[in-house]
Scaffold this motif. Structure first.
Motif, PDB file in Angstrom:
ATOM      1  N   TYR A 120       0.837  -1.205   0.000  1.00 55.63           N
ATOM      2  CA  TYR A 120       0.000   0.000   0.000  1.00 55.63           C
ATOM      3  C   TYR A 120       0.873   1.257   0.000  1.00 55.63           C
ATOM      4  O   TYR A 120       2.045   1.204   0.363  1.00 55.63           O
ATOM      5  N   PRO A 121       0.302   2.387  -0.387  1.00 49.79           N
ATOM      6  CA  PRO A 121       1.079   3.641  -0.394  1.00 49.79           C
ATOM      7  C   PRO A 121       1.621   3.983   0.997  1.00 49.79           C
ATOM      8  O   PRO A 121       1.003   3.654   2.010  1.00 49.79           O
ATOM      9  N   LYS A 122       2.744   4.636   0.998  1.00 50.91           N
ATOM     10  CA  LYS A 122       3.421   4.960   2.251  1.00 50.91           C
ATOM     11  C   LYS A 122       2.547   5.787   3.192  1.00 50.91           C
ATOM     12  O   LYS A 122       2.647   5.662   4.408  1.00 50.91           O
ATOM     13  N   GLN A 123       1.677   6.604   2.655  1.00 49.56           N
ATOM     14  CA  GLN A 123       0.841   7.483   3.464  1.00 49.56           C
ATOM     15  C   GLN A 123      -0.116   6.712   4.375  1.00 49.56           C
ATOM     16  O   GLN A 123      -0.484   7.201   5.437  1.00 49.56           O
TER      17      GLN A 123
ATOM     18  N   ARG B  37       0.387   3.343   5.300  1.00 49.25           N
ATOM     19  CA  ARG B  37       1.018   2.188   5.948  1.00 49.25           C
ATOM     20  C   ARG B  37       0.916   2.247   7.460  1.00 49.25           C
ATOM     21  O   ARG B  37       0.695   1.229   8.108  1.00 49.25           O
ATOM     22  N   ALA B  38       1.103   3.420   8.028  1.00 52.21           N
ATOM     23  CA  ALA B  38       1.073   3.538   9.490  1.00 52.21           C
ATOM     24  C   ALA B  38      -0.278   3.128  10.051  1.00 52.21           C
ATOM     25  O   ALA B  38      -0.366   2.534  11.127  1.00 52.21           O
ATOM     26  N   SER B  39      -1.343   3.411   9.337  1.00 52.07           N
ATOM     27  CA  SER B  39      -2.668   3.070   9.845  1.00 52.07           C
ATOM     28  C   SER B  39      -2.985   1.589   9.702  1.00 52.07           C
ATOM     29  O   SER B  39      -3.797   1.059  10.453  1.00 52.07           O
ATOM     30  N   ILE B  40      -2.358   0.894   8.751  1.00 52.24           N
ATOM     31  CA  ILE B  40      -2.630  -0.539   8.594  1.00 52.24           C
ATOM     32  C   ILE B  40      -1.510  -1.398   9.161  1.00 52.24           C
ATOM     33  O   ILE B  40      -1.603  -2.617   9.134  1.00 52.24           O
ATOM     34  N   TYR B  41      -0.490  -0.779   9.703  1.00 54.72           N
ATOM     35  CA  TYR B  41       0.621  -1.479  10.348  1.00 54.72           C
ATOM     36  C   TYR B  41       0.102  -2.292  11.521  1.00 54.72           C
ATOM     37  O   TYR B  41       0.589  -3.351  11.833  1.00 54.72           O
ATOM     38  N   SER B  42      -0.922  -1.784  12.166  1.00 52.41           N
ATOM     39  CA  SER B  42      -1.500  -2.442  13.319  1.00 52.41           C
ATOM     40  C   SER B  42      -3.006  -2.558  13.136  1.00 52.41           C
ATOM     41  O   SER B  42      -3.626  -1.714  12.506  1.00 52.41           O
ATOM     42  N   THR B  43      -3.573  -3.557  13.739  1.00 50.78           N
ATOM     43  CA  THR B  43      -5.024  -3.691  13.692  1.00 50.78           C
ATOM     44  C   THR B  43      -5.679  -2.970  14.859  1.00 50.78           C
ATOM     45  O   THR B  43      -6.890  -3.050  15.040  1.00 50.78           O
ATOM     46  N   ASN B  44      -4.909  -2.251  15.658  1.00 54.81           N
ATOM     47  CA  ASN B  44      -5.453  -1.575  16.830  1.00 54.81           C
ATOM     48  C   ASN B  44      -6.556  -0.589  16.455  1.00 54.81           C
ATOM     49  O   ASN B  44      -7.540  -0.455  17.172  1.00 54.81           O
ATOM     50  N   MET B  45      -6.395   0.132  15.351  1.00 56.36           N
ATOM     51  CA  MET B  45      -7.404   1.086  14.936  1.00 56.36           C
ATOM     52  C   MET B  45      -8.717   0.373  14.598  1.00 56.36           C
ATOM     53  O   MET B  45      -9.799   0.825  14.967  1.00 56.36           O
ATOM     54  N   ILE B  46      -8.616  -0.749  13.937  1.00 57.10           N
ATOM     55  CA  ILE B  46      -9.797  -1.535  13.574  1.00 57.10           C
ATOM     56  C   ILE B  46     -10.465  -2.081  14.834  1.00 57.10           C
ATOM     57  O   ILE B  46     -11.685  -2.010  14.989  1.00 57.10           O
ATOM     58  N   GLU B  47      -9.651  -2.602  15.756  1.00 57.02           N
ATOM     59  CA  GLU B  47     -10.199  -3.133  16.996  1.00 57.02           C
ATOM     60  C   GLU B  47     -10.884  -2.036  17.810  1.00 57.02           C
ATOM     61  O   GLU B  47     -11.944  -2.251  18.393  1.00 57.02           O
ATOM     62  N   SER B  48     -10.286  -0.870  17.850  1.00 57.92           N
ATOM     63  CA  SER B  48     -10.871   0.258  18.569  1.00 57.92           C
ATOM     64  C   SER B  48     -12.213   0.647  17.952  1.00 57.92           C
ATOM     65  O   SER B  48     -13.197   0.889  18.671  1.00 57.92           O
ATOM     66  N   PHE B  49     -12.269   0.711  16.643  1.00 59.04           N
ATOM     67  CA  PHE B  49     -13.507   1.047  15.947  1.00 59.04           C
ATOM     68  C   PHE B  49     -14.594   0.013  16.238  1.00 59.04           C
ATOM     69  O   PHE B  49     -15.749   0.357  16.496  1.00 59.04           O
ATOM     70  N   ASN B  50     -14.230  -1.262  16.235  1.00 57.56           N
ATOM     71  CA  ASN B  50     -15.199  -2.314  16.540  1.00 57.56           C
ATOM     72  C   ASN B  50     -15.728  -2.184  17.961  1.00 57.56           C
ATOM     73  O   ASN B  50     -16.920  -2.405  18.206  1.00 57.56           O
ATOM     74  N   ASN B  51     -14.872  -1.815  18.899  1.00 58.05           N
ATOM     75  CA  ASN B  51     -15.318  -1.625  20.279  1.00 58.05           C
ATOM     76  C   ASN B  51     -16.306  -0.469  20.388  1.00 58.05           C
ATOM     77  O   ASN B  51     -17.282  -0.545  21.138  1.00 58.05           O
ATOM     78  N   VAL B  52     -16.071   0.610  19.647  1.00 49.60           N
ATOM     79  CA  VAL B  52     -16.994   1.747  19.655  1.00 49.60           C
ATOM     80  C   VAL B  52     -18.357   1.310  19.118  1.00 49.60           C
ATOM     81  O   VAL B  52     -19.408   1.644  19.683  1.00 49.60           O
ATOM     82  N   ILE B  53     -18.347   0.563  18.030  1.00 50.13           N
ATOM     83  CA  ILE B  53     -19.601   0.072  17.447  1.00 50.13           C
ATOM     84  C   ILE B  53     -20.354  -0.815  18.439  1.00 50.13           C
ATOM     85  O   ILE B  53     -21.572  -0.684  18.609  1.00 50.13           O
ATOM     86  N   LYS B  54     -19.647  -1.706  19.120  1.00 54.58           N
ATOM     87  CA  LYS B  54     -20.286  -2.584  20.097  1.00 54.58           C
ATOM     88  C   LYS B  54     -20.931  -1.779  21.221  1.00 54.58           C
ATOM     89  O   LYS B  54     -22.039  -2.068  21.648  1.00 54.58           O
ATOM     90  N   ARG B  55     -20.196  -0.763  21.715  1.00 52.14           N
ATOM     91  CA  ARG B  55     -20.738   0.065  22.796  1.00 52.14           C
ATOM     92  C   ARG B  55     -21.983   0.815  22.349  1.00 52.14           C
ATOM     93  O   ARG B  55     -22.956   0.922  23.083  1.00 52.14           O
ATOM     94  N   LYS B  56     -21.948   1.372  21.148  1.00 58.02           N
ATOM     95  CA  LYS B  56     -23.103   2.127  20.629  1.00 58.02           C
ATOM     96  C   LYS B  56     -24.283   1.207  20.384  1.00 58.02           C
ATOM     97  O   LYS B  56     -25.436   1.594  20.583  1.00 58.02           O
TER      98      LYS B  56
END
Length: 98
Positions: A72-75, A77-96
């Motif tokens: 993926y483009p370098k811009q 990469r930092a966001s897909i380097y870890s799944t933490n962002m995805i996991e955090s988003f899933n937790n927000v959805i579960k809470r809502k």
């Protein structure tokens, strides 16, 4: 994701070697392209294979998936380097949803 792989490696190596191994493993993510990352990864294999054969064997099994973020483009990469962002988003959805 590399973050989770690093956590798994930490659990399987001696405490005395953890900092050194983690610093060397982090060099993989810091490479400018996939070819350089593969060279660093294989150097990591060569250095630690004798002491931690089981860890290196597991890394070799997941190697094709380990460096996928370099496709993926370098811009972004930092966001897909870890799944933490995805996991955090899933937790927000579960809470809502509750």
């Amino acid at each position: 994701c590399l973050v989770h792989v690093m956590r798994n490696i930490c659990a399987k190596v001696r405490v005395d070697d953890r900092e050194t191994i983690m610093n060397e493993f982090m060099q993989i993510h810091q490479q400018p392209n996939k070819e350089a990352a593969i060279k660093v990864l294989h150097a990591f294999y060569d250095k630690w294979n004798r002491a931690y054969n089981h860890v290196i064997r597991n890394l070799k099994e997941i190697e094709p998936d380990l460096l996928v973020f370099y496709d993926y483009p370098k811009q972004i990469r930092a966001s897909i380097y870890s799944t933490n962002m995805i996991e955090s988003f899933n937790n927000v959805i579960k809470r809502k949803a509750k």
